[in-house]
Design an enzyme around this catalytic site. Structure first.
Site: not given
Ligand code: PLP
Length: 396
Positions: A155, A189, A211, A338
């Protein structure tokens, strides 16, 4: 005017998606578990959505488990595997293998299991392109390994992992008739730009989030290979989602998720090519004006997501750059959404370069469906100004 360049953090809901969702906001409000007409209406929408998602990833209907997010799907894959291995397969010292650059929803879950003494955790390192060597994963496999988790695409820097090869090495180790180790890939991603067919990737478990693909927030899914049967539920209750995720299904968002996924697959190749050109142009312009910048992550090509840019601005703190960008209307980030409120530098860049300073001087720029050539040119101009003039007047 604001310019959004943080599509890896989240995406706006596509208008076609919100239209598909709208009847389920108030008019079609039934509980899919009820037997009357209202319930049947909801249950039919749930079935159609599941069927659609299954079709898009070459899976069976019963292999799709809806969850409240990708974070929850990752928890279900990892905690669920450890739980079932312990309770039903008598694995007394379960081990899991994860990559050091995984999303926090994988890493923190693994750390939590290690802290609680539920599992041993091995962390696989990456090279300077953020890539894993499948041989390193193979060397770590042993009879206690219950799960290996590797994100299909990162990501922060967009590195695309050799998932097929890692999956094949795990299959070979496992041989016939064994349940573990399971292979999980977080395709959150990747889904928008790469075909995500678990059977072709040799994956037993695969996570997708709504999302990130122009669907609503608060819904995700875990593909669970039916024959693997290697996970237990983490959330227990009424037994929804084939017993793997209890709780009344969020039909509104599930309908939106399925609609968004259909559109994403339809436009995948064309949109990938479009953003790839814009991204290459973006970096080309920045590099031409500020030759000292360095690209973080893989070179442009098939090992990197086409919408991802991650740039090292030597000698400039990410926080200061983020603030200047924000004041000037540019929405970019310094890492995963996050984590952007946490002061520590990106664990992804630190894993790749072993260099905290580089990690604290970098920006992630991710393009998406709303990105145009005009936006790219304006964003480039703004970034160049910010870099050249520390005291840029925000309102000029
Ligand atoms: N995994 C990856 C690679 C992400 O980029 C993200 C979100 O940033 C997530 C998991 C978590 O996704 P969610 O927001 O649906 O919990």
């Amino acid at each position: 005017m604001k310019i959004y360049l943080d599509y890896a953090a989240t995406t706006p809901v596509d208008k076609r998606v919100s239209e598909a969702m709208s009847p389920f906001l108030s008019e079609k409000f039934g509980n899919a578990g009820s037997l009357h007409a209202y319930g049947q209406e909801a249950s039919a929408a749930l079935d159609l959505s599941r069927e659609k998602l299954a079709g898009l990833i070459g899976a069976e209907f019963r292999e799709i488990v809806f969850t409240g997010s990708a974070t929850e799907a990752n928890n279900l894959a990892i905690r669920g595997a450890v739980k079932k291995a312990r309770s039903k397969h008598a694995v007394t010292r379960p081990e899991i293998i994860v990559v050091g650059t995984e999303h926090e929803s994988v890493l923190e879950t693994a750390r939590d299991l290690a802290r609680e003494g539920e599992a041993r955790v091995s962390i696989v390192s990456v090279n300077e392109e953020g890539l894993v060597d499948p041989r390193e994963v193979a060397e770590l496999l042993n009879e206690n390994t219950v799960l290996v988790s590797v994100a299909y695409a990162n990501n922060e820097v967009g590195s695309i992992q050799p998932i097929k090869e890692i999956g094949a090495a795990i299959r070979e180790f496992k041989g016939a008739g064994r349940v573990y180790p399971l292979f999980h890939t977080d395709a959150v991603q990747a889904f928008q730009y790469l075909p995500c067919v678990p059977s072709e990737l040799n994956a037993d478990l695969m996570t997708i989030s709504s999302h990130k693909i122009y669907g609503p927030k608060g819904v995700g899914m875990l593909y669970v290979k039916s024959k693997s049967a290697g996970i237990d539920p983490v959330i227990t209750g009424g037994g929804q989602e084939f017993g793997l995720r209890s709780g009344t299904e969020n039909i509104l968002c599930i309908v939106g998720f399925a609609s968004a996924a259909g559109i994403a697959v339809e436009v995948r190749d064309e949109e990938g090519e479009r953003v790839r050109k814009l991204r290459d142009d973006f970096y080309g312009q920045i590099k031409a004006s500020i030759p000292e910048v360095k690209l973080n992550g893989p070179a442009f090509g098939d090992k990197r997501l086409p919408n991802n840019l991650n740039i090292h601005f030597q000698g400039r703190e990410s926080d200061e750059l983020l603030t200047s960008c924000s004041i000037n209307g540019l929405a970019v980030s310094s890492g995963s959404a996050c984590q952007s409120r946490s002061p520590s530098p990106s664990h992804v860049l630190v894993s790749m370069y072993g260099d905290k300073k580089r990690a604290a001087e970098s920006l992630r720029i991710t393009l998406g469906r709303g990105t145009s050539k005009e936006e790219v040119d304006r964003a480039v101009e703004t970034i160049i100004k910010i870099i050249r003039n520390r005291k840029i007047n925000a309102f000029n």
